[in-house]
Design a protein around this motif. Structure first.
Motif, PDB file in Angstrom:
ATOM      1  N   VAL A   7      29.008  13.477  18.428  1.00 22.18           N
ATOM      2  CA  VAL A   7      28.670  13.755  19.820  1.00 22.18           C
ATOM      3  C   VAL A   7      27.228  13.319  20.093  1.00 22.18           C
ATOM      4  CG1 VAL A   7      28.552  15.529  21.615  1.00 22.18           C
ATOM      5  CG2 VAL A   7      30.182  15.777  19.726  1.00 22.18           C
ATOM      6  N   VAL A   8      27.029  12.603  21.194  1.00 24.04           N
ATOM      7  CA  VAL A   8      25.681  12.324  21.706  1.00 24.04           C
ATOM      8  C   VAL A   8      25.470  13.282  22.871  1.00 24.04           C
ATOM      9  CG1 VAL A   8      24.140  10.627  22.731  1.00 24.04           C
ATOM     10  CG2 VAL A   8      25.783   9.919  20.978  1.00 24.04           C
ATOM     11  N   ALA A   9      24.636  14.294  22.643  1.00 25.55           N
ATOM     12  CA  ALA A   9      24.554  15.425  23.569  1.00 25.55           C
ATOM     13  C   ALA A   9      23.190  15.503  24.233  1.00 25.55           C
ATOM     14  CB  ALA A   9      24.839  16.730  22.811  1.00 25.55           C
ATOM     15  N   ASN A  10      23.188  15.413  25.554  1.00 27.18           N
ATOM     16  CA  ASN A  10      21.974  15.635  26.334  1.00 27.18           C
ATOM     17  C   ASN A  10      21.875  17.086  26.779  1.00 27.18           C
ATOM     18  OD1 ASN A  10      19.587  14.816  27.676  1.00 27.18           O
ATOM     19  ND2 ASN A  10      20.694  14.557  29.606  1.00 27.18           N
ATOM     20  N   SER A  11      22.931  17.854  26.542  1.00 23.78           N
ATOM     21  CA  SER A  11      22.988  19.231  27.011  1.00 23.78           C
ATOM     22  C   SER A  11      23.760  20.063  25.993  1.00 23.78           C
ATOM     23  CB  SER A  11      23.641  19.284  28.390  1.00 23.78           C
ATOM     24  OG  SER A  11      24.920  18.673  28.336  1.00 23.78           O
ATOM     25  N   GLN A  12      24.159  21.270  26.363  1.00 25.69           N
ATOM     26  CA  GLN A  12      24.747  22.194  25.403  1.00 25.69           C
ATOM     27  C   GLN A  12      26.265  22.260  25.434  1.00 25.69           C
ATOM     28  OE1 GLN A  12      23.150  26.151  25.459  1.00 25.69           O
ATOM     29  NE2 GLN A  12      21.043  25.494  25.196  1.00 25.69           N
ATOM     30  N   LYS A  13      26.842  22.228  26.645  1.00 23.28           N
ATOM     31  CA  LYS A  13      28.240  22.631  26.788  1.00 23.28           C
ATOM     32  C   LYS A  13      29.112  21.542  27.392  1.00 23.28           C
ATOM     33  CE  LYS A  13      26.686  27.302  28.016  1.00 23.28           C
ATOM     34  NZ  LYS A  13      26.635  28.289  29.104  1.00 23.28           N
ATOM     35  N   TYR A  14      30.358  21.526  26.924  1.00 21.04           N
ATOM     36  CA  TYR A  14      31.391  20.791  27.638  1.00 21.04           C
ATOM     37  C   TYR A  14      31.746  21.552  28.917  1.00 21.04           C
ATOM     38  CZ  TYR A  14      32.215  17.555  23.766  1.00 21.04           C
ATOM     39  OH  TYR A  14      32.072  16.582  22.822  1.00 21.04           O
ATOM     40  N   GLY A  15      32.455  20.878  29.815  1.00 22.10           N
ATOM     41  CA  GLY A  15      32.791  21.496  31.094  1.00 22.10           C
ATOM     42  C   GLY A  15      33.676  22.716  30.959  1.00 22.10           C
ATOM     43  N   THR A  16      34.374  22.821  29.835  1.00 25.60           N
ATOM     44  CA  THR A  16      35.211  23.984  29.587  1.00 25.60           C
ATOM     45  C   THR A  16      34.389  25.204  29.196  1.00 25.60           C
ATOM     46  OG1 THR A  16      35.471  23.173  27.326  1.00 25.60           O
ATOM     47  CG2 THR A  16      37.214  22.624  28.898  1.00 25.60           C
ATOM     48  N   GLY A  17      33.061  25.015  29.009  1.00 25.81           N
ATOM     49  CA  GLY A  17      32.189  26.104  28.605  1.00 25.81           C
ATOM     50  C   GLY A  17      31.932  26.156  27.110  1.00 25.81           C
ATOM     51  N   VAL A  18      32.580  25.277  26.347  1.00 25.51           N
ATOM     52  CA  VAL A  18      32.417  25.244  24.896  1.00 25.51           C
ATOM     53  C   VAL A  18      31.026  24.726  24.540  1.00 25.51           C
ATOM     54  CG1 VAL A  18      33.216  24.160  22.767  1.00 25.51           C
ATOM     55  CG2 VAL A  18      34.868  24.926  24.474  1.00 25.51           C
ATOM     56  N   VAL A  19      30.286  25.493  23.744  1.00 28.94           N
ATOM     57  CA  VAL A  19      28.955  25.075  23.294  1.00 28.94           C
ATOM     58  C   VAL A  19      29.118  24.183  22.073  1.00 28.94           C
ATOM     59  CG1 VAL A  19      26.738  25.829  22.378  1.00 28.94           C
ATOM     60  CG2 VAL A  19      27.851  27.160  24.175  1.00 28.94           C
ATOM     61  N   ILE A  20      28.712  22.925  22.201  1.00 29.97           N
ATOM     62  CA  ILE A  20      28.769  21.984  21.086  1.00 29.97           C
ATOM     63  C   ILE A  20      27.383  21.683  20.531  1.00 29.97           C
ATOM     64  CG2 ILE A  20      28.613  19.859  22.475  1.00 29.97           C
ATOM     65  CD1 ILE A  20      30.973  20.435  19.454  1.00 29.97           C
ATOM     66  N   ASN A  21      26.341  21.978  21.329  1.00 24.39           N
ATOM     67  CA  ASN A  21      24.970  21.650  20.925  1.00 24.39           C
ATOM     68  C   ASN A  21      24.017  22.756  21.364  1.00 24.39           C
ATOM     69  OD1 ASN A  21      22.557  20.323  20.225  1.00 24.39           O
ATOM     70  ND2 ASN A  21      22.468  19.282  22.207  1.00 24.39           N
TER      71      ASN A  21
ATOM     72  N   LYS B  70      36.934  27.966  16.115  1.00 25.33           N
ATOM     73  CA  LYS B  70      35.593  28.551  16.148  1.00 25.33           C
ATOM     74  C   LYS B  70      34.754  27.949  17.267  1.00 25.33           C
ATOM     75  CE  LYS B  70      35.246  29.726  11.224  1.00 25.33           C
ATOM     76  NZ  LYS B  70      34.546  29.418   9.955  1.00 25.33           N
ATOM     77  N   ILE B  71      34.839  26.630  17.411  1.00 26.45           N
ATOM     78  CA  ILE B  71      34.034  25.950  18.426  1.00 26.45           C
ATOM     79  C   ILE B  71      34.449  26.382  19.828  1.00 26.45           C
ATOM     80  CG2 ILE B  71      33.528  23.696  19.466  1.00 26.45           C
ATOM     81  CD1 ILE B  71      33.705  22.523  16.617  1.00 26.45           C
ATOM     82  N   ILE B  72      35.750  26.394  20.113  1.00 27.65           N
ATOM     83  CA  ILE B  72      36.180  26.706  21.482  1.00 27.65           C
ATOM     84  C   ILE B  72      35.991  28.175  21.822  1.00 27.65           C
ATOM     85  CG2 ILE B  72      37.804  24.779  21.562  1.00 27.65           C
ATOM     86  CD1 ILE B  72      40.083  26.761  21.156  1.00 27.65           C
ATOM     87  N   THR B  73      35.802  29.033  20.807  1.00 25.07           N
ATOM     88  CA  THR B  73      35.506  30.439  21.095  1.00 25.07           C
ATOM     89  C   THR B  73      34.008  30.726  21.052  1.00 25.07           C
ATOM     90  OG1 THR B  73      35.870  30.978  18.747  1.00 25.07           O
ATOM     91  CG2 THR B  73      37.721  31.274  20.257  1.00 25.07           C
ATOM     92  N   GLY B  74      33.205  29.654  20.966  1.00 24.73           N
ATOM     93  CA  GLY B  74      31.758  29.819  21.041  1.00 24.73           C
ATOM     94  C   GLY B  74      31.103  30.247  19.741  1.00 24.73           C
ATOM     95  N   ASN B  75      31.769  29.996  18.629  1.00 27.63           N
ATOM     96  CA  ASN B  75      31.214  30.402  17.332  1.00 27.63           C
ATOM     97  C   ASN B  75      30.925  29.167  16.472  1.00 27.63           C
ATOM     98  OD1 ASN B  75      31.515  33.358  17.628  1.00 27.63           O
ATOM     99  ND2 ASN B  75      33.684  32.840  17.768  1.00 27.63           N
TER     100      ASN B  75
END
Length: 295
Positions: A194-208, A233-238
């Motif tokens: 992932v090339v991430a300029n921010s924290q979350k996908y639009g679904t609210g999942v925090v990837i960064n 784990k990722i989609i539940t924010g962990n």
């Protein structure tokens, strides 16, 4: 209307499978209340950029409001990239990652107030193979999901959830990746980069968790494995940052090379397959009306 103030309102009528007629009327009413002349432009995918730019050059609006998903926002931002203008965001896509990261309220009237009256916040963009990204881009599993989602008939978060399951089922072998950044080299097997300029996908999942839209840095998130357990784990924010399954590199320039062409997406739009990404930062690229006071 006797007004010297002008706003442009760009609407993607098909984004998010939502009817935009009530939204347009609400925005027009808000403009009338503020004695602002507003011009509504509905995109149709045919010469949108030229028409938007021509109207902007002829009228020089104070703000450009955009109703659509991240792809629509990116298109308008690129069209007006050399203009000193404030963008007001009205999230109306299937997944609205940028507004999620900016912590926009869910109340529609509050969103309209921010678009019209919010103070400007300068945010960065990332250039990837000469394509500009506002939010999140990636190689691998999620890009495959985006491709499948674009080809499906079910929109919204339900569509994403269904395609997540299908994509995990059909995913093949991991790929090899080489990341050159900060004077060093990382080589690894990967399921997703992932090339991430921010924290979350639009679904609210925090990837960064490290992501900030205005710090002059982007992060490369290397997911070495991505089975159902880690995906859950990722989609539940962990995000399991204390294991060797995920590595995050913060930088302002990088080259990412894979051993085979890999599915690639930018801000929720599928861009084909790539085996090399040249990535660099574009600091302070656009000004967005923000729900919090500008820093």
């Amino acid at each position: 209307m006797n007004s010297s103030r002008k706003y442009l309102f760009v609407v993607n009528p098909i984004s998010g499978d939502l009817d935009k007629s009530d939204m347009i009327q609400s925005v027009q009413a808000a403009a009338k209340d503020r004695n602002i002349e507003i011009h509504v432009f509905e995109t149709d995918g045919k010469n949108d950029e030229t028409q938007i730019r021509d109207w902007y050059d002829a009228n020089k609006p104070e703000r450009v409001l955009v109703a659509g998903g991240d792809g629509t926002i990116k298109m308008v931002a690129e069209t007006l990239e050399d203009c000193d203008v404030i963008f007001g965001l009205i999230p109306a896509g299937s997944a609205n990652g940028l507004s999620v990261d900016l912590e926009f309220p869910t109340d529609f009237e509050a969103v309209i107030d921010i678009a019209f009256d919010g103070k400007p916040k300068a945010i960065d963009m990332v250039c990837i193979n000469n394509i500009k990204s506002i939010h999140l881009s990636d190689l691998g599993l999620n890009a495959s999901l985006v491709k499948n989602y674009e080809q499906s008939s079910i929109r919204g978060k339900i569509g994403y959830a269904l395609q997540s399951i299908n994509t995990l089922k059909e995913e093949g072998e991991p790929f090899n990746v080489r990341i050159e950044a900060n004077g060093g080299i990382i080589e690894s097997e990967a399921r997703m980069v992932v090339v991430a300029n921010s924290q979350k996908y639009g679904t609210g999942v925090v990837i960064n968790p490290m992501g900030k839209l205005d710090d002059g840095k982007f992060e490369i998130v290397l997911l070495k494995t991505l089975d159902l357990i880690l995906f859950g784990k990722i989609i539940t924010g962990n995000m399991p940052l204390d294991t060797g399954e995920i590595e995050i590199i913060s930088t302002d320039k990088a080259t990412i090379t894979t051993n085979v062409p890999i599915h690639f997406q930018v801000d929720g739009e599928y861009c084909g397959e790539e085996s090399k990404l040249d990535v660099y930062m574009l600091p302070g690229q656009m000004k967005i009306a923000h729900p919090l006071p500008a820093e």
